[in-house]
Motif scaffolding. Structure first.
Motif, mmCIF file in Angstrom:
data_model
loop_
_atom_site.group_PDB
_atom_site.id
_atom_site.type_symbol
_atom_site.label_atom_id
_atom_site.label_comp_id
_atom_site.label_asym_id
_atom_site.label_seq_id
_atom_site.Cartn_x
_atom_site.Cartn_y
_atom_site.Cartn_z
ATOM 1 N N ALA A 1 0.719 -1.275 0.032
ATOM 2 C CA ALA A 1 -0.092 -0.229 -0.021
ATOM 3 C C ALA A 1 0.737 1.218 -0.012
ATOM 4 O O ALA A 1 0.596 2.542 0.032
ATOM 5 N N ASP A 2 2.028 1.032 0.097
ATOM 6 C CA ASP A 2 3.083 2.320 -0.223
ATOM 7 C C ASP A 2 2.703 3.281 -1.591
ATOM 8 O O ASP A 2 2.180 2.624 -2.432
ATOM 9 N N GLY A 3 2.708 4.349 -1.431
ATOM 10 C CA GLY A 3 2.451 5.443 -2.008
ATOM 11 C C GLY A 3 1.057 6.009 -1.945
ATOM 12 O O GLY A 3 0.859 7.280 -2.578
ATOM 13 N N ALA A 4 -0.028 5.383 -1.256
ATOM 14 C CA ALA A 4 -1.277 6.046 -1.150
ATOM 15 C C ALA A 4 -1.064 7.399 -0.409
ATOM 16 O O ALA A 4 -1.903 8.272 -0.725
ATOM 17 N N ALA A 5 -0.461 6.965 0.766
ATOM 18 C CA ALA A 5 -0.491 8.296 1.557
ATOM 19 C C ALA A 5 0.198 9.587 0.695
ATOM 20 O O ALA A 5 0.054 10.935 1.016
ATOM 21 N N GLY A 6 1.207 9.223 0.051
ATOM 22 C CA GLY A 6 1.984 10.254 -0.693
ATOM 23 C C GLY A 6 1.100 10.745 -1.781
ATOM 24 O O GLY A 6 1.256 11.835 -2.087
ATOM 25 N N MET A 7 0.320 10.052 -2.314
ATOM 26 C CA MET A 7 -0.444 10.767 -3.214
ATOM 27 C C MET A 7 -1.765 11.395 -2.777
ATOM 28 O O MET A 7 -1.704 12.562 -3.464
ATOM 29 N N GLN A 8 -2.146 11.124 -1.376
ATOM 30 C CA GLN A 8 -2.902 12.216 -1.005
ATOM 31 C C GLN A 8 -2.212 13.354 -0.240
ATOM 32 O O GLN A 8 -2.879 14.378 -0.600
ATOM 33 N N ARG A 9 -1.059 13.386 0.149
ATOM 34 C CA ARG A 9 -0.504 14.725 0.203
ATOM 35 C C ARG A 9 -0.099 15.689 -1.086
ATOM 36 O O ARG A 9 -0.324 16.638 -1.159
ATOM 37 N N THR A 10 0.213 14.737 -2.099
ATOM 38 C CA THR A 10 0.292 15.495 -3.320
ATOM 39 C C THR A 10 -0.748 16.122 -3.803
ATOM 40 O O THR A 10 -0.888 17.325 -4.404
ATOM 41 N N LYS A 11 -1.775 15.557 -3.841
ATOM 42 C CA LYS A 11 -3.472 15.815 -3.899
ATOM 43 C C LYS A 11 -3.739 17.129 -3.210
ATOM 44 O O LYS A 11 -4.191 18.271 -3.610
ATOM 45 N N GLU A 12 -3.605 17.051 -1.851
ATOM 46 C CA GLU A 12 -3.814 18.370 -0.802
ATOM 47 C C GLU A 12 -3.060 19.488 -1.241
ATOM 48 O O GLU A 12 -3.310 20.809 -1.082
ATOM 49 N N LEU A 13 -1.619 19.243 -1.811
ATOM 50 C CA LEU A 13 -0.775 20.469 -2.079
ATOM 51 C C LEU A 13 -1.002 20.899 -3.635
ATOM 52 O O LEU A 13 -0.191 21.719 -4.079
ATOM 53 N N GLY A 14 -2.040 20.288 -4.460
ATOM 54 C CA GLY A 14 -2.185 21.023 -5.437
ATOM 55 C C GLY A 14 -1.568 19.919 -6.785
ATOM 56 O O GLY A 14 -1.562 20.443 -7.852
ATOM 57 N N GLY A 15 -0.827 19.107 -6.574
ATOM 58 C CA GLY A 15 -0.082 18.328 -7.445
ATOM 59 C C GLY A 15 -1.160 17.553 -8.238
ATOM 60 O O GLY A 15 -2.330 17.216 -8.099
ATOM 61 N N ILE A 16 -0.492 16.748 -9.083
ATOM 62 C CA ILE A 16 -1.514 15.926 -10.257
ATOM 63 C C ILE A 16 -1.069 14.408 -9.762
ATOM 64 O O ILE A 16 0.078 14.133 -9.751
ATOM 65 N N CYS A 17 -2.264 13.570 -9.696
ATOM 66 C CA CYS A 17 -1.840 12.300 -9.269
ATOM 67 C C CYS A 17 -2.265 11.175 -10.534
ATOM 68 O O CYS A 17 -3.708 11.162 -10.939
ATOM 69 N N SER B 1 -2.141 -5.779 -8.971
ATOM 70 C CA SER B 1 -2.771 -4.383 -8.823
ATOM 71 C C SER B 1 -3.199 -3.955 -7.788
ATOM 72 O O SER B 1 -3.705 -2.997 -7.340
ATOM 73 N N TYR B 2 -2.502 -4.500 -6.437
ATOM 74 C CA TYR B 2 -2.979 -4.111 -5.152
ATOM 75 C C TYR B 2 -2.550 -2.565 -4.950
ATOM 76 O O TYR B 2 -3.356 -1.566 -4.444
ATOM 77 N N MET B 3 -1.514 -2.197 -5.597
ATOM 78 C CA MET B 3 -0.826 -0.897 -5.074
ATOM 79 C C MET B 3 -1.693 0.340 -5.656
ATOM 80 O O MET B 3 -2.107 1.357 -5.022
ATOM 81 N N PRO B 4 -1.657 0.163 -7.048
ATOM 82 C CA PRO B 4 -2.762 1.181 -7.739
ATOM 83 C C PRO B 4 -4.244 1.329 -6.873
ATOM 84 O O PRO B 4 -4.720 2.344 -6.683
ATOM 85 N N GLU B 5 -4.910 0.051 -6.858
ATOM 86 C CA GLU B 5 -5.973 -0.167 -6.238
ATOM 87 C C GLU B 5 -6.225 0.707 -5.036
ATOM 88 O O GLU B 5 -7.148 1.358 -4.644
ATOM 89 N N GLN B 6 -5.224 0.428 -4.057
ATOM 90 C CA GLN B 6 -5.072 1.145 -2.690
ATOM 91 C C GLN B 6 -5.175 2.551 -3.062
ATOM 92 O O GLN B 6 -6.027 3.247 -2.034
ATOM 93 N N ALA B 7 -4.367 3.273 -3.679
ATOM 94 C CA ALA B 7 -4.305 4.627 -4.055
ATOM 95 C C ALA B 7 -5.529 5.018 -4.602
ATOM 96 O O ALA B 7 -6.069 6.187 -4.141
ATOM 97 N N ILE B 8 -6.151 4.369 -5.383
ATOM 98 C CA ILE B 8 -7.471 4.772 -6.042
ATOM 99 C C ILE B 8 -8.564 4.947 -4.830
ATOM 100 O O ILE B 8 -9.640 5.578 -4.959
ATOM 101 N N ARG B 9 -8.645 3.716 -4.246
ATOM 102 C CA ARG B 9 -9.624 3.786 -3.160
ATOM 103 C C ARG B 9 -9.326 4.720 -2.011
ATOM 104 O O ARG B 9 -10.364 5.360 -1.477
ATOM 105 N N GLN B 10 -8.370 5.271 -1.851
ATOM 106 C CA GLN B 10 -8.037 6.230 -0.607
ATOM 107 C C GLN B 10 -8.098 7.481 -1.164
ATOM 108 O O GLN B 10 -8.054 8.518 -0.355
#
Lengths: 275, 196
Positions: B137-153, B164-173
């Protein structure tokens, strides 16, 4: 998703200035990105609702200072980390140390001391430990207590034993410790040659002259000016023809002292002071 | 080369992946246009012995300069920085890189979260974070922070991922911006940065 607090730049400066003024610990030259992460992590682990409360608690409870210092500095270390590095120590550095009547080594920023014990084992196997002293220093008194106890989790011994063999060790690694429950206690003969003391690389001076200084994976947490200052301190503390050993990703290339040092081996981060 | 005369990158594409991501990276790199003036940072979970090998493999696929990230080096446009194994990589405010050997995050060092979060702090809306195939599940929290600060995910379409687990986790969270098939990723990133 859980919302974590993220310390802002101005809050970080404020906090570090306060810690400096109240307690005399200077973290202002530490790399900012990593420092922020450490603080966010501590605030989250210790469940502070805000930075204001965290700051207030730190500044009004001296007892919390030790935890703060211990948690915002990184205390990750292992025995015979980067075995090929220890192979070069065995083959190219120990034979030079053997020519001295007395060997002085400084492990700067040694944390819980796994590396100091590794070096003591190397010296023992080269029959040099009896005439050596290993100075082990760190900013944190807590990690130094662990070092002095010589007790480490037994779960790690398998990895350390593999590292030891890969580093060129030919003995039975388990002869260096006694296992009890889930702990391994290293032989007293190893730490009888260790001199343990707190030392802050940012603010404390040189205290002796050494033939070998270790400072591995400490400089990565400092900004460039502080790195150069600390390397200057090592330069002052190293005999001519002495050795300086850094972490796998640290280098002397752009530092002012670099021109006086030559790499001992192409790949490993060990330099020799030529002038 | 004096560091202060170098122009550091104003935009960064950070790519994270684990199991099954190397093939995707090998395929997307040739599609990235070096002239667009951004830098790429790649975080892949892997065993430590493969460091130089990975650089060599990727280096043959692109005209970008592919190198292992070194501590305190400036982030230069047209460079691909590989995060070395067994260290986390962080991005400083002055657009230099820092290495960190602190505790593993999500059982991983390097951790994708650590690099994404720190790159987001520095680059904010100028960060594009790309998360690929993986079993963690690594990467999901980083995507979240990217989003909060205006970046593109951007997330690799889990259907096109080997794991598929890693991309799925990010999409879910996280409310990610784009879900893209592996085959299209290079062109997609390029078009995005060309128009952005």
């Amino acid at each position: 998703m859980e919302k974590n607090l993220h310390i802002q730049d101005d809050e970080l400066q404020l906090l570090l200035n306060d810690v400096m003024q109240k307690y005399g610990y200077d973290f202002l030259g530490y790399s900012e990105a990593s420092m922020k992460r450490r603080i966010d992590r501590l605030v989250s682990i210790d469940r502070f609702p805000s930075f204001a409360e965290f700051r207030h608690h730190l500044l009004s409870n001296e007892a919390y200072l030790q935890r703060f210092v211990e948690e915002i500095t990184v205390n990750v270390t292992e025995m015979f980390r980067d075995p090929s590095f220890y192979r070069v120590l065995r083959k190219q550095v120990l034979p030079v140390l053997a020519t001295h009547p007395f060997v002085r080594i400084w492990h700067a920023g040694c944390s819980t001391g796994e590396e100091v014990y590794s070096m003591a084992i190397l010296l023992e196997e080269a029959n040099l430990l009896h005439k050596s002293l290993l100075y082990a220093t760190d900013i944190n008194p807590g990690v130094l207590q662990k070092l002095q106890s010589g007790i480490f989790p037994i779960a790690q011994m398998r990895q350390y034993s593999e590292n030891y063999i890969e580093s060129g060790g030919t003995g039975d690694f388990s002869k260096y410790y006694t296992a009890k429950y889930n702990l391994a206690k290293f032989n007293e003969s190893l730490n009888s040659k260790m001199i343990v003391s707190t030392h802050n690389l940012v603010s404390d001076r040189s205290f002796n002259e050494f033939q070998l200084i270790f400072c591995r994976n400490v400089l990565i947490y400092f900004d460039k000016p502080l790195q150069d200052k600390v390397l200057g301190l090592f330069d002052e503390s190293l005999e001519t023809l002495g050795f300086l050993a850094l972490g796998a990703k640290e280098h002397l290339t752009f530092s002012p002292i670099g021109k006086n040092y030559q790499p001992v081996n192409g790949r490993e981060k060990i330099w020799r002071k030529m002038y | 080369m004096a560091e202060n005369v170098l122009i550091t990158a104003k935009r960064v594409v950070a790519i994270g992946g684990s199991a099954g991501s190397l093939d995707v990276i090998i395929r997307l790199l040739p599609g990235l246009d070096k002239q667009l003036g951004y830098a790429v940072i790649i975080v892949i979970h892997r065993r430590s012995q493969q460091d130089s090998l990975l650089g060599n493999i990727l280096g043959t696929k692109t005209d970008w300069v592919v190198k292992e990230a070194e501590e305190k080096e400036p982030v230069i446009p047209g460079y691909v920085y590989l995060v070395p194994s067994d260290y986390h990589l962080l991005v400083e405010k002055d657009h230099t890189l820092s290495l960190d050997d602190s505790e593993k995050v999500n059982y991983s060092r390097p951790s994708i979260d650590v690099t994404f979060e720190s790159a987001a702090e520095t680059y904010r809306e100028n960060l594009t974070a790309v998360l690929l195939s993986g079993a963690n599940a690594d990467g999901a929290a980083g995507m979240q922070r990217t989003k909060e600060l205006g970046g593109i995910c951007i997330v690799q379409n889990p259907l096109s991922a080997e794991v598929s687990y890693m991309p799925e986790q990010a999409i879910r969270q996280v409310a990610v911006d784009h879900i893209v098939d592996a085959e299209q990723l290079g062109k997609f990133i390029n078009d995005l940065l060309k128009n952005g």
